[in-house]
Design an enzyme around this catalytic site. Structure first.
Site, PDB file in Angstrom:
ATOM      1  N   CYS A 175       0.814  -1.218   0.000  1.00 46.40           N
ATOM      2  CA  CYS A 175       0.000   0.000   0.000  1.00 46.40           C
ATOM      3  C   CYS A 175       0.851   1.274   0.000  1.00 46.40           C
ATOM      4  O   CYS A 175       0.532   2.242  -0.689  1.00 46.40           O
ATOM      5  CB  CYS A 175      -0.976   0.002   1.175  1.00 46.40           C
ATOM      6  N   HIS A 178      -1.842   0.349   7.446  1.00 47.89           N
ATOM      7  CA  HIS A 178      -2.381   0.687   6.127  1.00 47.89           C
ATOM      8  C   HIS A 178      -2.110   2.155   5.813  1.00 47.89           C
ATOM      9  O   HIS A 178      -1.856   2.963   6.716  1.00 47.89           O
ATOM     10  CB  HIS A 178      -3.883   0.415   6.079  1.00 47.89           C
ATOM     11  N   ASP A 194      -7.979   4.416  -2.019  1.00 45.67           N
ATOM     12  CA  ASP A 194      -7.453   3.287  -1.246  1.00 45.67           C
ATOM     13  C   ASP A 194      -6.818   2.284  -2.210  1.00 45.67           C
ATOM     14  O   ASP A 194      -7.482   1.808  -3.133  1.00 45.67           O
ATOM     15  CB  ASP A 194      -8.584   2.621  -0.468  1.00 45.67           C
TER      16      ASP A 194
END
Length: 421
Positions: A202, A334, A355
């Site tokens: 991520c 995250h 995202d």
């Protein structure tokens, strides 16, 4: 040592022999009961009817006494031994738990030497073939494409979705229900995780999003003349290592043993800051280190983002498409990219987030936004939605001179983020 019950002399472990030799004549002390000769136990005064019974009875006393004396010592030794073994076992179990926890953390953060993007990509494709979800010819084609992408150091673009900011701008211009004003970042492409970085990529994907916006901004053209295309994840890892070699964030570099390339190591705000600064981007880390609202929320974070986008964009129009780059947002486990913010008619705020965990198929729904805006749930996050204990953001706002870059490099050796009280 045990004492003789007859004379009180210390007899040691030879009590039985002592009694028989020195006081054997007393074991048969006469008495009468119905005319019979009786024998009284010298230890408990029990009366026996014959000498054999008395001897057996006294033997039991002596054996019991001997067992009690020697047995107590044995029990103590045994208890101490058992306790020592128990403590040793507990230490061993604790050490094993610590080793397993450490290995788990290494696996979780990609520091277990299990390979990186390439190895995971190939392994996941092989799994897809084994499950019948991918044909062998597709496997070989995607492998060849991946190898070419890695050789060039350029992302293959297969997880990219473009045009979402433009679609949002059009939607907000006609939406008139509850949004009072909205500020959007400069154009930015969405990138999502692939077979090669699922579960750990991520941070890299968010950097790709941020970079896609910076590459479209002429202000940063000079800084990025060596980076004209979006780099692949292994290339980004090498770029961060280059920043470390320049002297940026040595403490953070040591956490990764100065090596990211070929690993599945997670990166965070500090690595993004170091990389951007090494590219002469003027940026800052803001640390929202504790909740500032009720029920563990972070309204100060939303206020900061509103100020970032609106400071130089106070026009009277409802929709403001700014020239500001998107913002990197990090929390435990995250990271995401802030691409805008809504202000409702009741003055409440709502972040707009990209995202990396959201697939291209889902993001493309935003390109065909209906009048109800139902697909906006993919990007909308209200104050009540962000309730992690701590958040960090990295925001880019200008270009550094070579001298300013050198100063920041020195400062990053004790890198700290600005904390919002």
């Amino acid at each position: 040592p045990p004492e003789c019950p007859f004379c009180g002399e210390a007899a040691g472990r030879e009590l039985e022999e002592h009694v028989r030799e020195r006081h054997g004549h007393l074991l048969g002390a006469p008495g009468t009961e119905n005319g019979e000769k009786l024998y009284e136990c010298p230890m408990c005064s029990l009366t026996c009817t014959n000498i054999q019974i008395l001897e057996e009875h006294v033997d039991l006393h002596l054996e019991e006494h001997h067992f009690s004396e020697g047995g107590n010592i044995g029990d103590l030794e045994l208890a101490q031994q058992l306790q020592t073994e128990e403590e040793k076992w507990q230490r061993s179990e604790e050490e094993e738990r610590e080793r397993e926890e450490f290995k788990k953390l290494q696996r979780q953060y990609g520091l277990d030497n299990s390979g990186g993007y390439k190895q995971q990509f190939l392994k996941n494709m092989e799994r897809e073939v084994d499950r019948g979800r991918m044909q062998p010819f597709e496997y070989h084609k995607r492998k060849a494409d991946m190898m070419e992408s890695l050789a060039l150091g350029i992302d293959d673009g297969k997880t990219k979705t473009s045009g979402v900011i433009e679609a949002l701008c059009k939607y907000y211009q006609i939406e008139n229900k509850d949004v009072s004003r909205v500020w959007l970042s400069a154009g930015v492409d969405h990138f999502h995780s692939s077979l090669g970085d699922r579960g750990w990529g991520c941070g890299y994907r968010n950097f790709q999003m941020l970079l896609s916006s910076l590459l479209q901004n002429s202000l940063y053209k000079d800084c990025l003349r060596d980076t004209t295309l979006i780099p692949s994840i292994p290339k980004i890892q090498s770029m961060i290592e280059d920043a470390w070699r320049e002297g940026f964030d040595p403490h953070g570099a040591s956490h990764f043993n100065n090596r990211l390339h070929g690993s599945k190591a997670w990166i965070g705000a500090c690595e993004i800051y170091s990389l951007l600064t090494s590219l002469r981007m003027k940026c800052q880390i803001i640390d929202f280190h504790k909740p500032t609202g009720a029920t563990g929320t972070h309204p100060r974070l939303f206020e900061w983002v509103l100020h970032y986008y609106s400071a130089d964009n106070e026009g009277g129009t409802k929709v403001l498409c700014t020239s500001k780059p998107p913002i990197y947002l990090q929390h435990q486990g995250h990271s995401r990219t802030i691409v805008g913010i809504e202000e409702k008619k009741n003055k409440s705020l709502c972040l707009l987030l990209f995202d990396p965990g959201c697939s291209s198929q889902e993001m493309q729904k935003l390109l065909k936004q209906n009048s109800e805006g139902t697909n906006l749930k993919l990007v909308r996050k209200f104050v009540s939605s962000l309730k992690e204990k701590q958040y960090q953001i990295v925001a880019v706002d200008g270009v550094l001179s070579l001298e300013e870059k050198a100063v920041r490099c020195c400062a990053s050796q004790v890198l700290t983020s600005e904390k919002i009280p």
